[in-house]
Write a protein that holds these residues in place. Sequence first.
Motif, short mmCIF file in Angstrom:
data_model
loop_
_atom_site.label_atom_id
_atom_site.label_comp_id
_atom_site.label_asym_id
_atom_site.label_seq_id
_atom_site.Cartn_x
_atom_site.Cartn_y
_atom_site.Cartn_z
N SER A 163 0.87 -1.17 0.00
CA SER A 163 0.00 0.00 0.00
C SER A 163 0.91 1.23 0.00
O SER A 163 1.84 1.31 0.81
CB SER A 163 -0.88 -0.01 1.26
N THR A 164 0.68 2.15 -0.90
CA THR A 164 1.55 3.34 -0.97
C THR A 164 1.49 4.12 0.34
O THR A 164 2.50 4.68 0.78
CB THR A 164 1.16 4.23 -2.16
N GLN A 219 -1.63 -2.48 -6.02
CA GLN A 219 -1.35 -2.64 -4.59
C GLN A 219 -1.90 -3.99 -4.15
O GLN A 219 -3.02 -4.36 -4.51
CB GLN A 219 -2.03 -1.55 -3.77
N GLY A 254 -4.12 -2.65 -0.60
CA GLY A 254 -4.69 -1.29 -0.63
C GLY A 254 -5.77 -1.17 0.44
O GLY A 254 -6.54 -2.10 0.65
N ARG A 255 -5.78 -0.01 1.12
CA ARG A 255 -6.74 0.20 2.20
C ARG A 255 -7.56 1.45 1.98
O ARG A 255 -7.08 2.44 1.44
CB ARG A 255 -5.99 0.38 3.53
N GLY A 256 -8.81 1.37 2.46
CA GLY A 256 -9.67 2.54 2.44
C GLY A 256 -9.99 2.97 3.86
O GLY A 256 -9.37 2.47 4.81
N ARG A 257 -10.92 3.86 4.01
CA ARG A 257 -11.31 4.31 5.34
C ARG A 257 -11.95 3.14 6.11
O ARG A 257 -12.47 2.22 5.51
CB ARG A 257 -12.26 5.50 5.24
N TRP A 263 -9.19 -1.84 -0.29
CA TRP A 263 -9.32 -1.06 -1.53
C TRP A 263 -8.67 -1.90 -2.63
O TRP A 263 -7.45 -1.94 -2.76
CB TRP A 263 -8.62 0.31 -1.37
N LYS A 276 -19.16 6.04 -7.19
CA LYS A 276 -17.86 6.46 -6.66
C LYS A 276 -16.77 6.25 -7.71
O LYS A 276 -16.65 5.17 -8.27
CB LYS A 276 -17.55 5.67 -5.40
N ILE A 280 -10.03 9.01 -0.99
CA ILE A 280 -8.80 9.54 -0.39
C ILE A 280 -8.69 9.03 1.04
O ILE A 280 -9.70 8.95 1.75
CB ILE A 280 -8.83 11.09 -0.36
N MET A 291 -4.40 8.65 -2.56
CA MET A 291 -5.55 8.80 -3.45
C MET A 291 -5.65 7.59 -4.37
O MET A 291 -4.64 7.08 -4.88
CB MET A 291 -5.41 10.06 -4.31
C1 BTN Z 1 -11.67 5.28 0.68
O1 BTN Z 1 -12.46 5.47 -0.24
O2 BTN Z 1 -12.03 4.75 1.74
C2 BTN Z 1 -10.23 5.74 0.52
C3 BTN Z 1 -9.48 4.95 -0.52
C4 BTN Z 1 -8.02 5.37 -0.64
C5 BTN Z 1 -7.23 4.48 -1.57
C6 BTN Z 1 -5.82 4.97 -1.79
S1 BTN Z 1 -4.98 4.13 -3.10
C7 BTN Z 1 -3.45 4.84 -2.64
C8 BTN Z 1 -3.43 4.83 -1.13
N1 BTN Z 1 -2.92 3.56 -0.61
C9 BTN Z 1 -3.86 2.89 0.07
O3 BTN Z 1 -3.70 1.77 0.59
N2 BTN Z 1 -5.00 3.60 0.10
C10 BTN Z 1 -4.88 4.86 -0.60
#
Ligand code: BTN
Length: 236
Positions: A13-14, A37, A40-43, A48, A108, A112, A129
């Motif tokens: 994840s960046t 990724q 990748g993670r979101g809120r 993600w 969507k 971010i 992002m």
């Molecule tokens: C969301 O909608 O909940 C936020 C999503 C954010 C995704 C971006 S991708 C680059 C960065 N690295 C991650 O793991 N998450 C953010």
Amino acid sequence: IAKRVFKTREITSTNDVMLKDPEKLFHSGDVLWSLRQSKGRGRYDRVWNSPQGGLYFSILFEDIPRLSAFYPYVLLCALAIRNVLADRTREDFFTIKWPNDVYADYHKIAGILIQSHTAYQGSRAVIGMGINLNNPMQHLSNLRSPAISLYELTGNPTEPESFLEDLLDRADAYYRDFIHLRFSHYLPELNRVLYSKDKSLILTEGKHQRIVIPREFTKDGYLKCEEDGETVILMV
Ligand code: BTN
């Protein structure tokens, strides 16, 4: 910001990598961009999905006094994404959904995630992002709410380099205004593109749901809403 852009093929994840960074490779304003990724993670710690085709990157900020002081800038990042999408498509239906998602109509298209590292106690933060650029339909990043990619919207693939460059140019210009305390100049524009403005909206916060009517953003980057007939201010 964005004088240095690091590009990689695949990363966990960046956000994670920029935050941890034990070797202190990254400095304020640096950008880390990954084509994919694996984590990748979101809120709310949501997954993600980050397959090839999407745009995933983070920007590092050092010496942040308090994370909350930074929220208005996160909104400006959402505005930057919104405006690049609007410019490129010549469509005006892109909006910002509280706290910082970008929508194309009711779908969507970008999210971010701002995070700080506990060991640095808020003095180091990343803004990550994720934008659904060329993602094919079946791989869309956020499957919880209806999602869409720019490719699906326009039928044309987008060159990620040039999209990122446009976006970072804007994010940099907005950052200059933000640090010169000009966030309030953006309020009329932000309020014009507020998702579900004056209409009932279900907000999901983890397991908790609430129904609000978004009214406007405040000068601190909060959202003024109506809830059960009363005015409430939503903070991130
Ligand atoms: C969301 O909608 O909940 C936020 C999503 C954010 C995704 C971006 S991708 C680059 C960065 N690295 C991650 O793991 N998450 C953010």
